[in-house]
Enzyme design. Structure first.
Site, PDB file in Angstrom:
ATOM      1  N   GLY A   7       1.037  -0.764  -7.823  1.00 29.12           N
ATOM      2  CA  GLY A   7       0.059  -0.901  -6.739  1.00 29.12           C
ATOM      3  C   GLY A   7      -0.868   0.297  -6.759  1.00 29.12           C
ATOM      4  N   ARG A  30      -3.251  -4.339 -10.471  1.00 27.77           N
ATOM      5  CA  ARG A  30      -3.134  -5.756 -10.869  1.00 27.77           C
ATOM      6  C   ARG A  30      -4.399  -6.261 -11.557  1.00 27.77           C
ATOM      7  NH1 ARG A  30      -3.612  -9.463  -5.396  1.00 27.77           N
ATOM      8  NH2 ARG A  30      -4.904  -7.994  -4.273  1.00 27.77           N
ATOM      9  N   GLY A 130       7.200   8.242   5.957  1.00 27.90           N
ATOM     10  CA  GLY A 130       7.002   9.447   6.770  1.00 27.90           C
ATOM     11  C   GLY A 130       5.515   9.766   6.893  1.00 27.90           C
ATOM     12  N   ALA A 134      -2.807   9.181   2.526  1.00 31.03           N
ATOM     13  CA  ALA A 134      -3.090   9.210   1.093  1.00 31.03           C
ATOM     14  C   ALA A 134      -4.008  10.383   0.744  1.00 31.03           C
ATOM     15  CB  ALA A 134      -3.710   7.878   0.666  1.00 31.03           C
ATOM     16  N   LYS A 185       5.977   2.359  14.001  1.00 29.51           N
ATOM     17  CA  LYS A 185       4.958   3.330  14.458  1.00 29.51           C
ATOM     18  C   LYS A 185       3.555   2.759  14.292  1.00 29.51           C
ATOM     19  CE  LYS A 185       3.278   4.635  10.342  1.00 29.51           C
ATOM     20  NZ  LYS A 185       1.873   4.625   9.906  1.00 29.51           N
ATOM     21  N   THR A 242       0.066   8.947  13.226  1.00 33.90           N
ATOM     22  CA  THR A 242      -0.711   7.702  13.211  1.00 33.90           C
ATOM     23  C   THR A 242      -1.360   7.399  14.563  1.00 33.90           C
ATOM     24  OG1 THR A 242       0.995   6.979  11.664  1.00 33.90           O
ATOM     25  CG2 THR A 242      -0.582   5.343  12.312  1.00 33.90           C
TER      26      THR A 242
HETATM   27  N1  LIG Z   1      -2.995   4.761   2.759  1.00 34.98           N
HETATM   28  C1  LIG Z   1      -2.117   5.596   3.311  1.00 34.98           C
HETATM   29  O1  LIG Z   1      -2.487   6.680   3.779  1.00 34.98           O
HETATM   30  C2  LIG Z   1      -0.674   5.244   3.353  1.00 34.98           C
HETATM   31  C3  LIG Z   1      -0.230   3.958   3.099  1.00 34.98           C
HETATM   32  N2  LIG Z   1       1.113   3.678   3.176  1.00 34.98           N
HETATM   33  C4  LIG Z   1       1.590   2.314   2.944  1.00 34.98           C
HETATM   34  O2  LIG Z   1       1.331   1.936   1.604  1.00 34.98           O
HETATM   35  C5  LIG Z   1       1.203   0.517   1.535  1.00 34.98           C
HETATM   36  C6  LIG Z   1      -0.040   0.200   0.726  1.00 34.98           C
HETATM   37  O3  LIG Z   1      -1.128   0.733   1.454  1.00 34.98           O
HETATM   38  P1  LIG Z   1      -2.455   1.277   0.776  1.00 34.98           P
HETATM   39  O4  LIG Z   1      -2.229   1.652  -0.629  1.00 34.98           O
HETATM   40  O5  LIG Z   1      -3.011   2.282   1.674  1.00 34.98           O
HETATM   41  O6  LIG Z   1      -3.332  -0.051   0.857  1.00 34.98           O
HETATM   42  P2  LIG Z   1      -4.668  -0.432   0.098  1.00 34.98           P
HETATM   43  O7  LIG Z   1      -5.297  -1.485   0.910  1.00 34.98           O
HETATM   44  O8  LIG Z   1      -5.447   0.785  -0.233  1.00 34.98           O
HETATM   45  O9  LIG Z   1      -4.154  -1.041  -1.278  1.00 34.98           O
HETATM   46  C7  LIG Z   1      -3.305  -2.128  -1.374  1.00 34.98           C
HETATM   47  C8  LIG Z   1      -3.048  -2.378  -2.836  1.00 34.98           C
HETATM   48  O10 LIG Z   1      -2.123  -3.459  -2.963  1.00 34.98           O
HETATM   49  C9  LIG Z   1      -2.609  -4.349  -3.966  1.00 34.98           C
HETATM   50  N3  LIG Z   1      -2.128  -5.689  -3.675  1.00 34.98           N
HETATM   51  C10 LIG Z   1      -2.426  -6.442  -2.602  1.00 34.98           C
HETATM   52  N4  LIG Z   1      -1.803  -7.634  -2.708  1.00 34.98           N
HETATM   53  C11 LIG Z   1      -1.092  -7.613  -3.855  1.00 34.98           C
HETATM   54  C12 LIG Z   1      -0.259  -8.545  -4.510  1.00 34.98           C
HETATM   55  N5  LIG Z   1      -0.007  -9.744  -3.995  1.00 34.98           N
HETATM   56  N6  LIG Z   1       0.287  -8.194  -5.678  1.00 34.98           N
HETATM   57  C13 LIG Z   1       0.038  -6.985  -6.205  1.00 34.98           C
HETATM   58  N7  LIG Z   1      -0.726  -6.056  -5.635  1.00 34.98           N
HETATM   59  C14 LIG Z   1      -1.298  -6.367  -4.474  1.00 34.98           C
HETATM   60  C15 LIG Z   1      -4.127  -4.256  -3.861  1.00 34.98           C
HETATM   61  O11 LIG Z   1      -4.728  -4.651  -5.073  1.00 34.98           O
HETATM   62  C16 LIG Z   1      -4.322  -2.789  -3.587  1.00 34.98           C
HETATM   63  O12 LIG Z   1      -4.375  -2.063  -4.797  1.00 34.98           O
HETATM   64  C17 LIG Z   1       1.134   0.009   2.984  1.00 34.98           C
HETATM   65  O13 LIG Z   1       2.380  -0.523   3.338  1.00 34.98           O
HETATM   66  C18 LIG Z   1       0.876   1.268   3.789  1.00 34.98           C
HETATM   67  O14 LIG Z   1       1.441   1.198   5.083  1.00 34.98           O
HETATM   68  C19 LIG Z   1       2.016   4.622   3.455  1.00 34.98           C
HETATM   69  C20 LIG Z   1       1.632   5.900   3.718  1.00 34.98           C
HETATM   70  C21 LIG Z   1       0.265   6.304   3.692  1.00 34.98           C
HETATM   71  O1  LIG Z   2       1.300   5.413   7.260  1.00 36.04           O
HETATM   72  C1  LIG Z   2       0.335   6.130   7.257  1.00 36.04           C
HETATM   73  C2  LIG Z   2       0.432   7.584   7.423  1.00 36.04           C
HETATM   74  O2  LIG Z   2       1.744   8.044   7.386  1.00 36.04           O
HETATM   75  C3  LIG Z   2      -1.013   5.542   7.095  1.00 36.04           C
HETATM   76  O3  LIG Z   2      -1.328   4.866   8.249  1.00 36.04           O
HETATM   77  P1  LIG Z   2      -2.368   3.647   8.256  1.00 36.04           P
HETATM   78  O4  LIG Z   2      -1.757   2.556   7.406  1.00 36.04           O
HETATM   79  O5  LIG Z   2      -2.479   3.290   9.692  1.00 36.04           O
HETATM   80  O6  LIG Z   2      -3.640   4.151   7.682  1.00 36.04           O
END
Ligand SMILES: NC(=O)C1=CN([C@@H]2O[C@H](COP(=O)(O)OP(=O)(O)OC[C@H]3O[C@@H](n4cnc5c(N)ncnc54)[C@H](O)[C@@H]3O)[C@@H](O)[C@H]2O)C=CC1
Ligand SMILES: O=C(CO)COP(=O)(O)O
Length: 320
Positions: A7, A30, A130, A134, A185, A242
């Site tokens: 991812g 992907r 936690g 990003a 959260k 958050t």
């Molecule tokens: N962005 C942040 O600051 C943080 C995000 N997270 C968690 O990380 C997870 C991902 O979030 P982000 O990377 O920020 O989201 P994002 O929206 O930036 O990216 C999501 C990624 O998942 C991929 N994706 C979506 N559907 C898919 C599928 N069916 N098969 C394969 N790949 C697929 C997309 O192509 C994209 O690259 C979430 O659960 C979020 O809560 C956790 C901590 C911090």
């Molecule tokens: O989980 C996160 C920070 O720890 C990121 O939060 P959001 O998915 O709300 O941007």
């Protein structure tokens, strides 16, 4: 230990940048064109612009390349995890799968580790969660996270391997508590955003965070977790981050609900589906989770923010 990140969204890319400072990392995207561009430009312009991939990071769209990794970080949104794992279950069998997503699956009420365990029973399972935006991780700013794995020896190994000079991991064996903290959260962050967006004030936000925290502990206990886990980084720590920062998408989604403004439907907002999954569980099991349930009603357009607040304030008075 060789690490792969599945991812290439904001979080997967940030983790690859951080871990790639000291060891080789394979980052799977992907979309083949996106993977090629990222590999060439050394930047994820779509999801994490402005941060450069260290030379150690190889970007690929070929899942077979991940065969050589023994630890895979799962950084796809929680609602997409099942579908994703179903397509790669043969390749990931026997590897250690570390969920890096925060949510509860709408259809099943399961967390990311529960889903991964069901689809890939031969793998070892953990979750990394936690307070950690990003951007902060990619910048190399100090970040403390929870690494939860039911196997205490594996938890120690993973803690050691995934920590570095700016990422500090604490370990626990309470996987259920860790995955619930990160998921719940987000729902409370939507509530806080809605309160601020509707100009209900900072005191209302503090009340929602505190009573939301109480609901998180209550629900975690109902699900068999140690409520103390929810006081750690994966619960309280991430709740504070958050619910108070415009960098959070869940909080910003709440802001737009409160202000009656539109929100980009393509943005990943894990708390929306999670709220609906938890509210259903609350109804079916007569659980007292008023804030979590009211957020579900907001998300499903069954209530507006004024009615949501009136619903919370008109409840019978309670002991704290
Ligand atoms: N962005 C942040 O600051 C943080 C995000 N997270 C968690 O990380 C997870 C991902 O979030 P982000 O990377 O920020 O989201 P994002 O929206 O930036 O990216 C999501 C990624 O998942 C991929 N994706 C979506 N559907 C898919 C599928 N069916 N098969 C394969 N790949 C697929 C997309 O192509 C994209 O690259 C979430 O659960 C979020 O809560 C956790 C901590 C911090
Ligand atoms: O989980 C996160 C920070 O720890 C990121 O939060 P959001 O998915 O709300 O941007």
């Amino acid at each position: 230990m060789s690490v792969g990140v599945l991812g290439a969204g904001a979080f997967g890319t940030a983790l690859a940048i951080s871990l790639g400072q000291t060891a080789p990392v394979l980052l799977w995207a992907r979309d083949a064109k996106q993977a090629q561009l990222m590999h060439q430009n050394r930047e994820n312009k779509a999801r994490l612009p402005g941060f450069f991939l260290p030379a150690n990071v190889v970007v690929t769209s070929n899942l077979a390349d991940l065969q050589k990794c023994d630890v895979l970080l799962l950084a796809v949104p929680a609602q997409k995890l099942r579908q994703f794992l179903r397509g790669v279950d043969q390749m990931v069998a026997g590897k250690t799968l570390v969920a890096c997503c925060k949510g509860i699956e709408l259809e099943t009420g399961m967390g990311p580790v529960d889903i991964a365990r069901e689809i890939c029973p031969q793998s070892e399972h953990a979750i990394l969660t936690g307070p950690s935006f990003a951007n902060d991780i990619a910048k190399g700013l100090p970040t403390a996270l929870t690494l939860a794995c039911a196997n205490p020896n594996r938890a120690r190994d993973l803690q050691q391997e995934l920590s570095n000079s700016t990422l500090r991991l604490y370990r626990t064996t309470d996987v259920t508590g860790a995955q619930l903290g990160g998921a719940l959260k987000n729902v409370i962050a939507i509530a806080c955003g809605a309160a601020i967006g509707a100009r209900l004030g900072e005191s209302a936000r503090a009340a929602l965070m505190t009573r939301g925290n109480a609901e998180m502990q209550r629900y975690a206990q109902f699900k068999g977790a140690d409520p103390a886990t929810l006081s750690g980084l994966s619960g309280f720590g991430d709740l504070v981050l958050t619910c108070t920062s415009d960098l959070s998408r869940n909080y910003r989604f709440g802001l737009s609900l409160g202000a009656g403004k539109a929100f980009d439907p393509e943005t990943t907002v894990e708390g929306a589906a999670t709220a609906c999954a938890v509210a259903r569980d609350a109804r079916e099991n007569a659980l007292d989770l008023p804030i979590l349930s009211v957020v579900a009603a907001l998300v499903e357009n069954r209530l507006d923010v004024a009615d949501a607040m009136a619903t919370l304030l008109s409840r019978s008075l309670k002991e704290e």
